[in-house]
Design a protein around this motif. Structure first.
Motif, PDB file in Angstrom:
ATOM      1  N   LYS A  12       0.837  -1.195   0.000  1.00  0.00           N
ATOM      2  CA  LYS A  12       0.000   0.000   0.000  1.00  0.00           C
ATOM      3  C   LYS A  12       0.875   1.250   0.000  1.00  0.00           C
ATOM      4  CE  LYS A  12      -4.006  -2.136   2.203  1.00  0.00           C
ATOM      5  NZ  LYS A  12      -4.951  -2.095   3.342  1.00  0.00           N
ATOM      6  N   VAL A  13       0.560   2.153  -0.923  1.00  0.00           N
ATOM      7  CA  VAL A  13       1.318   3.400  -1.058  1.00  0.00           C
ATOM      8  C   VAL A  13       0.384   4.586  -0.888  1.00  0.00           C
ATOM      9  CG1 VAL A  13       3.090   2.408  -2.544  1.00  0.00           C
ATOM     10  CG2 VAL A  13       1.023   3.355  -3.577  1.00  0.00           C
ATOM     11  N   SER A  14       0.930   5.689  -0.414  1.00  0.00           N
ATOM     12  CA  SER A  14       0.141   6.907  -0.241  1.00  0.00           C
ATOM     13  C   SER A  14      -0.311   7.426  -1.605  1.00  0.00           C
ATOM     14  CB  SER A  14       0.947   7.971   0.498  1.00  0.00           C
ATOM     15  OG  SER A  14       2.231   8.123  -0.068  1.00  0.00           O
ATOM     16  N   GLU A  15      -1.527   7.963  -1.652  1.00  0.00           N
ATOM     17  CA  GLU A  15      -2.062   8.466  -2.924  1.00  0.00           C
ATOM     18  C   GLU A  15      -1.219   9.611  -3.473  1.00  0.00           C
ATOM     19  OE1 GLU A  15      -6.216   9.324  -2.655  1.00  0.00           O
ATOM     20  OE2 GLU A  15      -6.759   7.216  -2.361  1.00  0.00           O
ATOM     21  N   ILE A  16      -0.567  10.338  -2.602  1.00  0.00           N
ATOM     22  CA  ILE A  16       0.417  11.332  -3.010  1.00  0.00           C
ATOM     23  C   ILE A  16       1.789  10.801  -2.628  1.00  0.00           C
ATOM     24  CG2 ILE A  16       1.293  13.678  -2.711  1.00  0.00           C
ATOM     25  CD1 ILE A  16      -1.353  13.648  -4.132  1.00  0.00           C
ATOM     26  N   GLY A  17       2.705  10.734  -3.587  1.00  0.00           N
ATOM     27  CA  GLY A  17       4.073  10.325  -3.316  1.00  0.00           C
ATOM     28  C   GLY A  17       4.993  11.509  -3.524  1.00  0.00           C
ATOM     29  N   LEU A  18       6.211  11.411  -2.993  1.00  0.00           N
ATOM     30  CA  LEU A  18       7.175  12.501  -3.164  1.00  0.00           C
ATOM     31  C   LEU A  18       8.332  12.041  -4.037  1.00  0.00           C
ATOM     32  CD1 LEU A  18       7.999  15.418  -2.367  1.00  0.00           C
ATOM     33  CD2 LEU A  18       9.347  14.398  -0.515  1.00  0.00           C
ATOM     34  N   GLY A  19       8.584  12.776  -5.106  1.00  0.00           N
ATOM     35  CA  GLY A  19       9.703  12.496  -5.994  1.00  0.00           C
ATOM     36  C   GLY A  19      10.936  13.287  -5.597  1.00  0.00           C
ATOM     37  N   SER A  20      12.097  12.849  -6.088  1.00  0.00           N
ATOM     38  CA  SER A  20      13.357  13.460  -5.650  1.00  0.00           C
ATOM     39  C   SER A  20      14.245  13.878  -6.809  1.00  0.00           C
ATOM     40  CB  SER A  20      14.137  12.456  -4.782  1.00  0.00           C
ATOM     41  OG  SER A  20      13.332  11.884  -3.793  1.00  0.00           O
ATOM     42  N   TRP A  21      13.695  14.025  -8.000  1.00  0.00           N
ATOM     43  CA  TRP A  21      14.546  14.141  -9.179  1.00  0.00           C
ATOM     44  C   TRP A  21      15.383  15.416  -9.225  1.00  0.00           C
ATOM     45  CZ3 TRP A  21      14.202  17.381 -13.634  1.00  0.00           C
ATOM     46  CH2 TRP A  21      13.110  18.248 -13.654  1.00  0.00           C
ATOM     47  N   PHE A  22      14.988  16.482  -8.486  1.00  0.00           N
ATOM     48  CA  PHE A  22      15.841  17.669  -8.517  1.00  0.00           C
ATOM     49  C   PHE A  22      16.450  17.965  -7.145  1.00  0.00           C
ATOM     50  CE2 PHE A  22      11.433  19.097  -8.050  1.00  0.00           C
ATOM     51  CZ  PHE A  22      11.491  19.920  -6.941  1.00  0.00           C
ATOM     52  N   TYR A  23      16.454  16.965  -6.247  1.00  0.00           N
ATOM     53  CA  TYR A  23      17.149  17.136  -4.966  1.00  0.00           C
ATOM     54  C   TYR A  23      18.631  16.835  -5.169  1.00  0.00           C
ATOM     55  CZ  TYR A  23      12.573  17.184  -2.657  1.00  0.00           C
ATOM     56  OH  TYR A  23      11.306  17.498  -2.259  1.00  0.00           O
TER      57      TYR A  23
END
Length: 323
Positions: A12-23
């Protein structure tokens, strides 16, 4: 926060996820830490990354930040495919590259296992069986829990699903495509195929690189502090900056205002209306952006609102950004 199963798996994953492509490093690293912590605080458990992002620096900052939280409390995803060196085997989905890059990602993330390991693109130069067996072996070793793909076509996904069954390998559970109000190619074939085969979508760019925030206006100067003004990210946004597209975005913003919400919230709710979408991966440079984005989970788009939105979107049907 709300959670959905990733495909037909038990994850189960949160409906909103956090991406890291510009960190990355420096000031980017500090803002990344603040955003990751805020996301976790708000109940986001799905954190997406890739070995490619900032040459591995994004994995490092994500791993350093998440180590303060119980490992079982979050779902860590990363990817493999793109060049990580100048050698002929430093790219693609060969067994050699997959195994070596998995080890490198584990070290950068400072974890014992990756929850979701994804093939970042399709590799036509490597036999599909070699790729699938390498991913399955990593799962057998406990270094990876689930395998997925990113931006694969419907035909490629079907081939992989059937071959995995034939070889008695663990199934793929996800696909990560671009999907937003302006880019909808997955609706025709990819979504139906994945729903039949049990793959969930963890979609990236749900706000079209910031176009669906309403910050860009037809005929106006690009804001100096925006991604479109940044040389490193402009190439992903430039093709959206067409008057026809921006006029439609302005009309969408008026619909959102009529609902009493912000355009990004409505745009995320629109993406999540799709039952085949498990999570929408947002990008954020400030914690306040995450706080605003999660408000999308409170929005219900009625049939009348969906028809009103569709009447606007149909005017740019077929638009394809240079991704």
């Amino acid at each position: 926060m709300k959670y959905r199963r990733l495909g037909t798996s038990g994850l189960k994953v949160s409906e909103i996820g956090l991406g890291s492509w510009f960190y990355g490093t420096g000031s980017e690293s500090q803002s990344a830490v603040e955003c990751i912590r805020k996301a976790y605080e708000l109940g986001i458990n799905f954190f997406d990354n890739a070995n490619l992002y900032k040459g591995g620096a994004a994995e490092v900052v994500l791993g350093q930040t998440l180590k303060d939280f119980p490992r079982a409390s979050y779902v860590l995803a990363t990817k493999v495919y793109f060049p990580m060196g100048s050698g002929p085997n430093d790219r693609g989905l060969s067994r050699k590259h997959i195994i070596e890059q998995c080890e490198a990602s584990l070290q950068r993330l400072n974890v014992d296992y990756i929850d979701l390991y994804q093939c970042h693109k399709y590799d036509s130069e490597t036999p599909l069986e070699e790729t699938l067996r390498a991913m399955d072996d990593l799962i057998s070793q406990g270094k990876v829990l689930y395998a997925g793909v990113s931006e694969w076509s419907a035909a490629q996904i079907i081939d992989a699903v059937h071959l995995a069954k034939q070889l008695n390998l663990r199934p793929l559970i996800s696909n990560q495509p671009i999907y937003n109000m302006l880019v909808r190619y997955i609706e025709k074939e990819v979504l139906p195929v994945c729903e039949r085969q049990g793959l969930g979508q963890v979609v990236f760019s749900p706000l079209a690189q910031g176009i669906l925030t309403g910050k860009y206006r037809a005929g106006q100067v690009i804001p100096a502090d925006s991604r479109a003004a940044n040389d490193s990210t402009n190439k992903f946004i430039a093709s959206y900056l067409k008057d026809g597209v921006l006029y439609c975005v302005e009309r969408l913003e008026k619909v959102a205002q009529g609902m009493g919400v912000q355009l990004p919230e409505m745009a995320l709710a629109w993406v999540l209306r799709q039952p085949g979408v498990s999570s929408a991966i947002i990008g954020a440079s400030r914690p306040s952006q995450i706080e605003n984005n999660v408000k999308a989970l409170e929005i219900e788009l009625t049939p009348d609102l969906l028809r009103e939105i569709e009447d606007i979107l149909i005017e740019i049907d077929g638009f394809a950004p240079a991704w």
